[in-house]
Design an enzyme around this catalytic site. Sequence first.
Site, PDB file in Angstrom:
ATOM      1  N   HIS A  35     -10.018  -5.208  -3.558  1.00 34.93           N
ATOM      2  CA  HIS A  35      -8.683  -5.475  -3.016  1.00 34.93           C
ATOM      3  C   HIS A  35      -8.809  -5.922  -1.575  1.00 34.93           C
ATOM      4  O   HIS A  35      -9.671  -5.428  -0.842  1.00 34.93           O
ATOM      5  CB  HIS A  35      -7.777  -4.249  -3.130  1.00 34.93           C
ATOM      6  N   GLU A  62     -12.332   3.393  -1.062  1.00 35.85           N
ATOM      7  CA  GLU A  62     -11.803   4.525  -1.838  1.00 35.85           C
ATOM      8  C   GLU A  62     -11.508   4.128  -3.281  1.00 35.85           C
ATOM      9  O   GLU A  62     -11.750   4.903  -4.203  1.00 35.85           O
ATOM     10  CB  GLU A  62     -10.508   5.046  -1.200  1.00 35.85           C
ATOM     11  N   ASP A 111       0.845  -1.189   0.000  1.00 33.24           N
ATOM     12  CA  ASP A 111       0.000   0.000   0.000  1.00 33.24           C
ATOM     13  C   ASP A 111       0.890   1.253   0.000  1.00 33.24           C
ATOM     14  O   ASP A 111       1.890   1.316   0.706  1.00 33.24           O
ATOM     15  CB  ASP A 111      -0.911   0.008   1.236  1.00 33.24           C
TER      16      ASP A 111
HETATM   17  P1  AMP Z   1      -9.874   1.386   0.276  1.00 29.41           P
HETATM   18  O1  AMP Z   1     -10.455   1.481  -1.107  1.00 29.41           O
HETATM   19  O2  AMP Z   1     -10.522   2.316   1.252  1.00 29.41           O
HETATM   20  O3  AMP Z   1      -9.842  -0.039   0.793  1.00 29.41           O
HETATM   21  O4  AMP Z   1      -8.368   1.854   0.237  1.00 29.41           O
HETATM   22  C1  AMP Z   1      -7.621   2.037  -0.934  1.00 29.41           C
HETATM   23  C2  AMP Z   1      -6.162   1.876  -0.593  1.00 29.41           C
HETATM   24  O5  AMP Z   1      -5.411   1.978  -1.791  1.00 29.41           O
HETATM   25  C3  AMP Z   1      -5.614   2.928   0.370  1.00 29.41           C
HETATM   26  O6  AMP Z   1      -5.065   2.267   1.516  1.00 29.41           O
HETATM   27  C4  AMP Z   1      -4.527   3.635  -0.447  1.00 29.41           C
HETATM   28  O7  AMP Z   1      -3.411   3.996   0.320  1.00 29.41           O
HETATM   29  C5  AMP Z   1      -4.199   2.597  -1.495  1.00 29.41           C
HETATM   30  N1  AMP Z   1      -3.648   3.114  -2.747  1.00 29.41           N
HETATM   31  C6  AMP Z   1      -4.163   4.113  -3.508  1.00 29.41           C
HETATM   32  N2  AMP Z   1      -3.390   4.325  -4.590  1.00 29.41           N
HETATM   33  C7  AMP Z   1      -2.380   3.417  -4.520  1.00 29.41           C
HETATM   34  C8  AMP Z   1      -1.255   3.121  -5.345  1.00 29.41           C
HETATM   35  N3  AMP Z   1      -1.010   3.810  -6.493  1.00 29.41           N
HETATM   36  N4  AMP Z   1      -0.412   2.147  -4.957  1.00 29.41           N
HETATM   37  C9  AMP Z   1      -0.635   1.469  -3.817  1.00 29.41           C
HETATM   38  N5  AMP Z   1      -1.675   1.689  -3.005  1.00 29.41           N
HETATM   39  C10 AMP Z   1      -2.545   2.652  -3.344  1.00 29.41           C
END
Ligand code: AMP
Length: 116
Positions: A99, A94, A30
């Site tokens: 995932h 988000e 992450d």
């Molecule tokens: P959620 O959708 O709330 O489960 O969280 C989305 C996760 O994706 C968050 O913890 C972000 O830090 C992570 N995230 C967003 N963009 C990226 C990226 N380019 N590479 C790795 N992690 C990411």
Amino acid sequence: MSECIFCRIVRGEIPCRKIYEDEDLLAFHDINPLAPVHFMVIPKRHVASLAETDASHAPVLGKLFSLLGELARGQGLADGFRTIVNTGRVGQQEVYHLHVHVVGGPDRLGPMLTRK
Ligand code: AMP
Ligand code: ZN
């Protein structure tokens, strides 16, 4: 082409710190870790969330979940870890590409949720 950020990572258009890859799955750290170890595992084929899955996703999700222990051990999480799948508005998702977060570290994690 999908503008989904995780689809773009799968296609190699956005870099990631990759942990594991096969024809169906990708695991990467992450970008904004919430614990000493925080990575996620995704199906390469886009599905928005756990609210959109059906029986056709069972093989890839079974494969994904059965791999988590091995991947966690590979990241030093020999003493346990937590998996989180945020789904939809209520789950405060988000990124709308399914995932599974894997978080852990040397110390016990906080409570799963805090009581209101
Ligand atoms: P959620 O959708 O709330 O489960 O969280 C989305 C996760 O994706 C968050 O913890 C972000 O830090 C992570 N995230 C967003 N963009 C990226 C990226 N380019 N590479 C790795 N992690 C990411
Ligand atoms: Zn996607």
